[in-house]
Motif scaffolding. Structure first.
Motif, mmCIF file in Angstrom:
data_model
loop_
_atom_site.group_PDB
_atom_site.id
_atom_site.type_symbol
_atom_site.label_atom_id
_atom_site.label_comp_id
_atom_site.label_asym_id
_atom_site.label_seq_id
_atom_site.Cartn_x
_atom_site.Cartn_y
_atom_site.Cartn_z
ATOM 1 N N SER A 165 32.894 15.588 60.147
ATOM 2 C CA SER A 165 32.974 14.527 61.153
ATOM 3 C C SER A 165 33.727 13.317 60.591
ATOM 4 C CB SER A 165 31.561 14.200 61.628
ATOM 5 O OG SER A 165 31.217 12.904 61.447
ATOM 6 N N ALA A 166 33.491 12.943 59.352
ATOM 7 C CA ALA A 166 34.210 11.819 58.738
ATOM 8 C C ALA A 166 35.692 12.165 58.576
ATOM 9 C CB ALA A 166 33.596 11.470 57.393
ATOM 10 N N PHE A 167 35.979 13.423 58.230
ATOM 11 C CA PHE A 167 37.369 13.859 58.079
ATOM 12 C C PHE A 167 38.124 13.738 59.410
ATOM 13 C CE2 PHE A 167 40.447 17.374 58.459
ATOM 14 C CZ PHE A 167 41.361 16.972 57.486
ATOM 15 N N PHE A 168 37.536 14.249 60.482
ATOM 16 C CA PHE A 168 38.202 14.186 61.787
ATOM 17 C C PHE A 168 38.292 12.752 62.314
ATOM 18 C CE2 PHE A 168 37.135 18.795 62.007
ATOM 19 C CZ PHE A 168 38.441 19.240 62.077
ATOM 20 N N GLU A 169 37.318 11.927 61.990
ATOM 21 C CA GLU A 169 37.385 10.512 62.374
ATOM 22 C C GLU A 169 38.575 9.845 61.679
ATOM 23 O OE1 GLU A 169 34.786 6.438 61.988
ATOM 24 O OE2 GLU A 169 33.730 8.335 61.848
ATOM 25 N N PHE A 170 38.768 10.136 60.400
ATOM 26 C CA PHE A 170 39.899 9.595 59.644
ATOM 27 C C PHE A 170 41.229 10.083 60.226
ATOM 28 C CE2 PHE A 170 43.022 10.137 56.227
ATOM 29 C CZ PHE A 170 43.175 8.816 55.840
ATOM 30 N N ILE A 171 41.321 11.389 60.527
ATOM 31 C CA ILE A 171 42.545 11.966 61.112
ATOM 32 C C ILE A 171 42.823 11.310 62.464
ATOM 33 C CG2 ILE A 171 43.556 14.084 62.080
ATOM 34 C CD1 ILE A 171 43.585 14.017 59.044
ATOM 35 N N GLY A 172 41.803 11.135 63.302
ATOM 36 C CA GLY A 172 41.955 10.522 64.619
ATOM 37 C C GLY A 172 42.468 9.092 64.527
ATOM 38 N N LYS A 173 41.912 8.311 63.602
ATOM 39 C CA LYS A 173 42.366 6.921 63.435
ATOM 40 C C LYS A 173 43.799 6.873 62.920
ATOM 41 C CE LYS A 173 37.876 4.769 62.813
ATOM 42 N NZ LYS A 173 36.977 4.064 61.916
ATOM 43 N N GLY A 174 44.141 7.757 62.011
ATOM 44 C CA GLY A 174 45.516 7.815 61.504
ATOM 45 C C GLY A 174 46.498 8.203 62.594
ATOM 46 N N PHE A 175 46.129 9.213 63.390
ATOM 47 C CA PHE A 175 46.987 9.662 64.487
ATOM 48 C C PHE A 175 47.171 8.540 65.521
ATOM 49 C CE2 PHE A 175 47.669 11.803 68.588
ATOM 50 C CZ PHE A 175 48.837 12.472 68.289
ATOM 51 N N THR A 176 46.086 7.834 65.837
ATOM 52 C CA THR A 176 46.152 6.723 66.792
ATOM 53 C C THR A 176 47.087 5.632 66.276
ATOM 54 O OG1 THR A 176 43.923 7.178 67.594
ATOM 55 C CG2 THR A 176 44.792 4.981 68.017
ATOM 56 N N ALA A 177 47.010 5.326 65.001
ATOM 57 C CA ALA A 177 47.881 4.299 64.420
ATOM 58 C C ALA A 177 49.346 4.731 64.482
ATOM 59 C CB ALA A 177 47.466 4.011 62.978
ATOM 60 N N ILE A 178 49.609 5.998 64.195
ATOM 61 C CA ILE A 178 50.992 6.504 64.246
ATOM 62 C C ILE A 178 51.516 6.460 65.676
ATOM 63 C CG2 ILE A 178 52.416 8.572 63.983
ATOM 64 C CD1 ILE A 178 50.694 9.222 61.482
ATOM 65 N N VAL A 179 50.743 6.894 66.660
ATOM 66 C CA VAL A 179 51.160 6.882 68.065
ATOM 67 C C VAL A 179 51.410 5.445 68.528
ATOM 68 C CG1 VAL A 179 50.374 7.334 70.427
ATOM 69 C CG2 VAL A 179 50.134 9.086 68.677
ATOM 70 N N ALA A 180 50.549 4.516 68.139
ATOM 71 C CA ALA A 180 50.733 3.115 68.519
ATOM 72 C C ALA A 180 52.033 2.564 67.928
ATOM 73 C CB ALA A 180 49.541 2.278 68.065
ATOM 74 N N ALA A 181 52.335 2.882 66.684
ATOM 75 C CA ALA A 181 53.572 2.407 66.055
ATOM 76 C C ALA A 181 54.801 3.009 66.727
ATOM 77 C CB ALA A 181 53.561 2.737 64.561
ATOM 78 N N VAL A 182 54.762 4.305 67.034
ATOM 79 C CA VAL A 182 55.879 4.953 67.718
ATOM 80 C C VAL A 182 56.058 4.365 69.113
ATOM 81 C CG1 VAL A 182 56.667 7.144 68.718
ATOM 82 C CG2 VAL A 182 55.813 7.084 66.376
ATOM 83 N N MET A 221 29.276 9.240 44.313
ATOM 84 C CA MET A 221 30.412 9.920 44.882
ATOM 85 C C MET A 221 30.094 10.255 46.342
ATOM 86 S SD MET A 221 32.380 12.971 43.229
ATOM 87 C CE MET A 221 32.688 14.453 44.018
ATOM 88 N N PRO A 222 31.047 9.877 47.257
ATOM 89 C CA PRO A 222 30.796 10.129 48.670
ATOM 90 C C PRO A 222 30.781 11.622 48.953
ATOM 91 C CG PRO A 222 32.877 8.940 48.362
ATOM 92 C CD PRO A 222 32.275 9.192 47.023
ATOM 93 N N THR A 223 29.995 11.957 49.921
ATOM 94 C CA THR A 223 29.918 13.359 50.291
ATOM 95 C C THR A 223 30.901 13.643 51.421
ATOM 96 O OG1 THR A 223 28.168 12.919 51.851
ATOM 97 C CG2 THR A 223 27.504 13.573 49.635
ATOM 98 N N PHE A 224 31.461 14.817 51.372
ATOM 99 C CA PHE A 224 32.440 15.235 52.386
ATOM 100 C C PHE A 224 31.704 15.777 53.603
ATOM 101 C CE2 PHE A 224 34.947 18.586 54.385
ATOM 102 C CZ PHE A 224 36.096 17.881 54.715
ATOM 103 N N THR A 225 32.157 15.218 54.813
ATOM 104 C CA THR A 225 31.657 15.780 56.066
ATOM 105 C C THR A 225 32.847 15.981 56.989
ATOM 106 O OG1 THR A 225 31.284 13.671 57.134
ATOM 107 C CG2 THR A 225 29.427 14.580 55.879
#
Length: 182
Positions: free
Chosen positions: A7-24, A1-5
């Motif tokens: 830094s990984a959470f914010f990296e995921f949020i950043g990539k998701g936000f970047t994808a949404i901004v690019a699509a918009v 089971m992966p461990t929660f960090t």
């Protein structure tokens, strides 16, 4: 089971936000392009007449169609034609019918022609370029006013564009044939 960090959470949020901004951003750019109709040429179209002088009892005139492509795509046209109509100095002024929107009628067809040779399928004007087409005609000396009209069709859409101008023929020095300002 992966461990929660965090830094990984914010990296995921950043990539998701970047994808949404690019699509918009892509959607906004497409809508701007579609609404501004940037794929359609923007152009300036004018028709003029240059009176050159009297010869053999007729006024020699150069009819000029000027097209300037002010858009970002090349302008391709076909059937760039003109009609030169006049009012004889002894004609009564008559108002036309609905086909000419009840304007003054110019009943005499003096000349008509094509600016683009029949052997050409089309002509084009690149963005930022002004092109002039000309045709030389003769106007009988007893014509007092002319109406010059030019029309063309866009090559792909078949839609047309029109320009017209009215002129009073300049007075002439009957000895020399020089034109005088009217």
């Amino acid at each position: 089971m992966p461990t929660f960090t965090w830094s990984a959470f914010f990296e995921f949020i950043g990539k998701g936000f970047t994808a949404i901004v690019a699509a918009v951003g892509a959607w906004w750019a497409f809508e701007k392009w579609r609404k501004r109709d940037e794929h359609f040429p923007r152009m300036y179209f004018e028709v003029t007449a240059n009176f050159l002088g009297l010869q053999d009892g007729q006024m020699i005139v150069e009819v000029v169609a000027a097209l300037e492509n002010k858009g970002v795509v090349p302008l391709t046209i076909k059937n760039l034609d003109f009609k030169l109509r006049g009012i004889h100095s002894h004609d009564r002024v008559e108002i036309g019918d609905e086909s000419i929107r009840r304007q003054v009628n110019f009943p005499r067809l003096i000349a008509e022609g094509k600016f683009i040779p029949a052997t050409w399928a089309y002509s084009f004007i690149y963005p930022g370029v002004r092109t002039e087409y000309n045709f030389v005609a003769a106007i009988p000396a007893d014509i007092s006013f002319i109406r010059v009209q030019a029309d063309f069709e866009y090559l792909t859409s078949g839609r047309s564009h029109h320009a017209a101008k009215i002129y009073k023929l300049p007075s002439t020095d009957s000895q020399s044939g020089d034109t005088q300002s009217a």
